[in-house]
Design a protein around this motif. Structure first.
Motif, PDB file in Angstrom:
ATOM      1  N   VAL A  36       0.730  -1.276   0.147  1.00 45.57           N
ATOM      2  CA  VAL A  36       0.184   0.150   0.015  1.00 45.57           C
ATOM      3  C   VAL A  36       0.759   1.048   0.057  1.00 45.57           C
ATOM      4  CG1 VAL A  36      -1.812   1.372   1.455  1.00 45.57           C
ATOM      5  CG2 VAL A  36      -1.862  -1.260   1.048  1.00 45.57           C
ATOM      6  N   SER A  37       2.108   1.231   0.682  1.00 47.04           N
ATOM      7  CA  SER A  37       2.953   2.316   0.819  1.00 47.04           C
ATOM      8  C   SER A  37       3.727   2.427  -0.505  1.00 47.04           C
ATOM      9  CB  SER A  37       3.683   2.123   1.973  1.00 47.04           C
ATOM     10  OG  SER A  37       3.159   2.047   3.079  1.00 47.04           O
ATOM     11  N   ASN A  38       3.762   1.648  -1.288  1.00 41.78           N
ATOM     12  CA  ASN A  38       4.548   1.844  -2.292  1.00 41.78           C
ATOM     13  C   ASN A  38       3.919   2.152  -3.512  1.00 41.78           C
ATOM     14  OD1 ASN A  38       6.421   1.070  -4.552  1.00 41.78           O
ATOM     15  ND2 ASN A  38       7.312  -0.477  -3.948  1.00 41.78           N
ATOM     16  N   ALA A  39       4.037   3.304  -4.061  1.00 43.43           N
ATOM     17  CA  ALA A  39       3.414   4.051  -5.179  1.00 43.43           C
ATOM     18  C   ALA A  39       3.509   3.122  -6.380  1.00 43.43           C
ATOM     19  CB  ALA A  39       3.300   5.276  -5.224  1.00 43.43           C
ATOM     20  N   HIS A  40       4.723   2.786  -6.631  1.00 49.12           N
ATOM     21  CA  HIS A  40       4.958   1.964  -7.825  1.00 49.12           C
ATOM     22  C   HIS A  40       4.615   0.742  -8.258  1.00 49.12           C
ATOM     23  CE1 HIS A  40       8.237   4.869  -8.227  1.00 49.12           C
ATOM     24  NE2 HIS A  40       8.385   4.736  -7.074  1.00 49.12           N
ATOM     25  N   ILE A  41       3.785  -0.126  -7.332  1.00 46.07           N
ATOM     26  CA  ILE A  41       3.311  -1.209  -7.397  1.00 46.07           C
ATOM     27  C   ILE A  41       1.829  -1.153  -8.176  1.00 46.07           C
ATOM     28  CG2 ILE A  41       2.280  -3.408  -6.047  1.00 46.07           C
ATOM     29  CD1 ILE A  41       4.744  -3.430  -4.431  1.00 46.07           C
ATOM     30  N   ARG A  42       1.451  -1.510  -8.939  1.00 45.29           N
ATOM     31  CA  ARG A  42       0.167  -1.606  -9.545  1.00 45.29           C
ATOM     32  C   ARG A  42      -0.755  -2.706  -9.355  1.00 45.29           C
ATOM     33  NH1 ARG A  42       0.583   3.301  -9.141  1.00 45.29           N
ATOM     34  NH2 ARG A  42       1.913   4.526 -10.624  1.00 45.29           N
ATOM     35  N   ILE A  43      -0.028  -3.890  -9.399  1.00 46.72           N
ATOM     36  CA  ILE A  43      -0.784  -5.206  -9.410  1.00 46.72           C
ATOM     37  C   ILE A  43      -0.220  -5.970  -8.469  1.00 46.72           C
ATOM     38  CG2 ILE A  43      -1.648  -7.366 -10.680  1.00 46.72           C
ATOM     39  CD1 ILE A  43      -1.735  -5.667 -13.247  1.00 46.72           C
ATOM     40  N   ALA A  44      -1.007  -6.586  -7.465  1.00 45.22           N
ATOM     41  CA  ALA A  44      -0.446  -7.509  -6.285  1.00 45.22           C
ATOM     42  C   ALA A  44      -1.527  -8.717  -6.294  1.00 45.22           C
ATOM     43  CB  ALA A  44      -0.474  -6.723  -5.044  1.00 45.22           C
ATOM     44  N   ASP A  45      -0.933  -9.678  -6.267  1.00 47.72           N
ATOM     45  CA  ASP A  45      -1.467 -11.197  -6.201  1.00 47.72           C
ATOM     46  C   ASP A  45      -0.974 -11.609  -4.926  1.00 47.72           C
ATOM     47  OD1 ASP A  45      -2.830 -13.509  -6.085  1.00 47.72           O
ATOM     48  OD2 ASP A  45      -2.304 -14.202  -8.101  1.00 47.72           O
ATOM     49  N   LEU A  46      -1.793 -11.478  -3.850  1.00 47.34           N
ATOM     50  CA  LEU A  46      -1.704 -12.170  -2.623  1.00 47.34           C
ATOM     51  C   LEU A  46      -2.525 -13.138  -2.121  1.00 47.34           C
ATOM     52  CD1 LEU A  46      -0.796  -8.805  -0.636  1.00 47.34           C
ATOM     53  CD2 LEU A  46       0.907 -10.601  -1.625  1.00 47.34           C
ATOM     54  N   SER A  47      -3.481 -13.620  -3.250  1.00 44.50           N
ATOM     55  CA  SER A  47      -4.235 -14.696  -3.031  1.00 44.50           C
ATOM     56  C   SER A  47      -3.866 -16.042  -2.399  1.00 44.50           C
ATOM     57  CB  SER A  47      -5.113 -14.950  -4.335  1.00 44.50           C
ATOM     58  OG  SER A  47      -4.276 -15.494  -5.336  1.00 44.50           O
ATOM     59  N   ASP A  48      -4.819 -16.874  -1.831  1.00 44.74           N
ATOM     60  CA  ASP A  48      -4.355 -18.229  -1.344  1.00 44.74           C
ATOM     61  C   ASP A  48      -3.126 -18.108  -0.337  1.00 44.74           C
ATOM     62  OD1 ASP A  48      -4.785 -20.906  -0.783  1.00 44.74           O
ATOM     63  OD2 ASP A  48      -4.084 -21.352  -2.846  1.00 44.74           O
ATOM     64  N   ASN A  49      -3.183 -17.280   0.683  1.00 41.83           N
ATOM     65  CA  ASN A  49      -2.171 -17.054   1.605  1.00 41.83           C
ATOM     66  C   ASN A  49      -2.671 -17.484   2.963  1.00 41.83           C
ATOM     67  OD1 ASN A  49       0.718 -16.579   0.522  1.00 41.83           O
ATOM     68  ND2 ASN A  49      -0.621 -15.161  -0.768  1.00 41.83           N
ATOM     69  N   LYS A  50      -2.077 -16.848   3.968  1.00 40.66           N
ATOM     70  CA  LYS A  50      -2.541 -17.051   5.321  1.00 40.66           C
ATOM     71  C   LYS A  50      -2.848 -15.751   6.214  1.00 40.66           C
ATOM     72  CE  LYS A  50      -0.545 -21.533   6.235  1.00 40.66           C
ATOM     73  NZ  LYS A  50       0.186 -22.627   6.818  1.00 40.66           N
ATOM     74  N   PHE A  51      -3.164 -14.667   5.429  1.00 38.50           N
ATOM     75  CA  PHE A  51      -3.383 -13.443   5.914  1.00 38.50           C
ATOM     76  C   PHE A  51      -4.975 -13.484   6.645  1.00 38.50           C
ATOM     77  CE2 PHE A  51      -0.778 -12.170   2.242  1.00 38.50           C
ATOM     78  CZ  PHE A  51       0.206 -11.533   2.942  1.00 38.50           C
ATOM     79  N   GLU A  52      -4.874 -13.094   8.109  1.00 35.86           N
ATOM     80  CA  GLU A  52      -6.013 -13.279   8.849  1.00 35.86           C
ATOM     81  C   GLU A  52      -6.783 -11.955   9.010  1.00 35.86           C
ATOM     82  OE1 GLU A  52      -5.135 -15.596  12.283  1.00 35.86           O
ATOM     83  OE2 GLU A  52      -4.867 -17.300  11.138  1.00 35.86           O
ATOM     84  N   SER A  53      -5.835 -10.804   9.270  1.00 38.12           N
ATOM     85  CA  SER A  53      -6.560  -9.550   9.194  1.00 38.12           C
ATOM     86  C   SER A  53      -5.473  -8.343   9.005  1.00 38.12           C
ATOM     87  CB  SER A  53      -6.771  -9.353  10.935  1.00 38.12           C
ATOM     88  OG  SER A  53      -5.394  -9.156  11.442  1.00 38.12           O
ATOM     89  N   ILE A  54      -6.130  -7.294   8.324  1.00 39.41           N
ATOM     90  CA  ILE A  54      -5.355  -6.212   8.057  1.00 39.41           C
ATOM     91  C   ILE A  54      -5.893  -4.996   8.924  1.00 39.41           C
ATOM     92  CG2 ILE A  54      -5.244  -4.479   6.198  1.00 39.41           C
ATOM     93  CD1 ILE A  54      -6.159  -6.959   4.327  1.00 39.41           C
TER      94      ILE A  54
END
Length: 134
Positions: A49-67
């Motif tokens: 979120v802090s990196n203005a250069h990243i346009r596409i991020a696929d973080l699917s199918d991981n173990k994130f539980e909360s943001i």
């Protein structure tokens, strides 16, 4: 530049979390694919979120539980504008639960809902107390 490390189980090695977070802060990345890696550190999402250069991020199918709600708010401002993020197949929960349901965090959650691209017409929020200090 694009980085694809899909299905490499890098999240199972704790020392990789810091390395991945540092890579995500780099200005040379515009697309990342980190699906199916057992990732759980939300610092990675903060870095994206802090990196203005990243346009596409696929973080699917991981173990994130909360943001964190602050990160969700920052994410909501960028989604559909200059960032696409896939967090599907993660066990995410919202609103803030348990001891995280402070006045400030609940207020931030309502602000998040107000900033959604699809309007929220009604919300029902139930707060249950289980004793302890008021």
């Amino acid at each position: 530049a694009e980085m694809d490390v899909t299905a490499n189980s890098i999240g199972e090695v704790a020392s990789w979390h810091d390395a991945v977070t540092r890579v995500l802060s780099s200005s040379f990345l515009s697309r990342i694919h980190f699906a199916n890696n057992s990732l759980s550190s939300t610092r990675m999402i903060d870095a994206i979120v802090s990196n203005a250069h990243i346009r596409i991020a696929d973080l699917s199918d991981n173990k994130f539980e909360s943001i964190a709600v602050d990160t969700q708010l920052a994410l909501a401002k960028r989604l559909g504008v200059d960032l696409e993020v896939d967090l599907s197949l993660n066990s995410l929960s919202s609103p803030p639960l348990g001891k995280l349901a402070t006045h400030r965090n609940l207020l931030n959650y309502v602000t998040l809902l107000e900033n959604e691209r699809c309007s929220v017409k009604r919300i029902r929020l139930m707060v249950c107390g289980f004793g302890g200090d008021p």
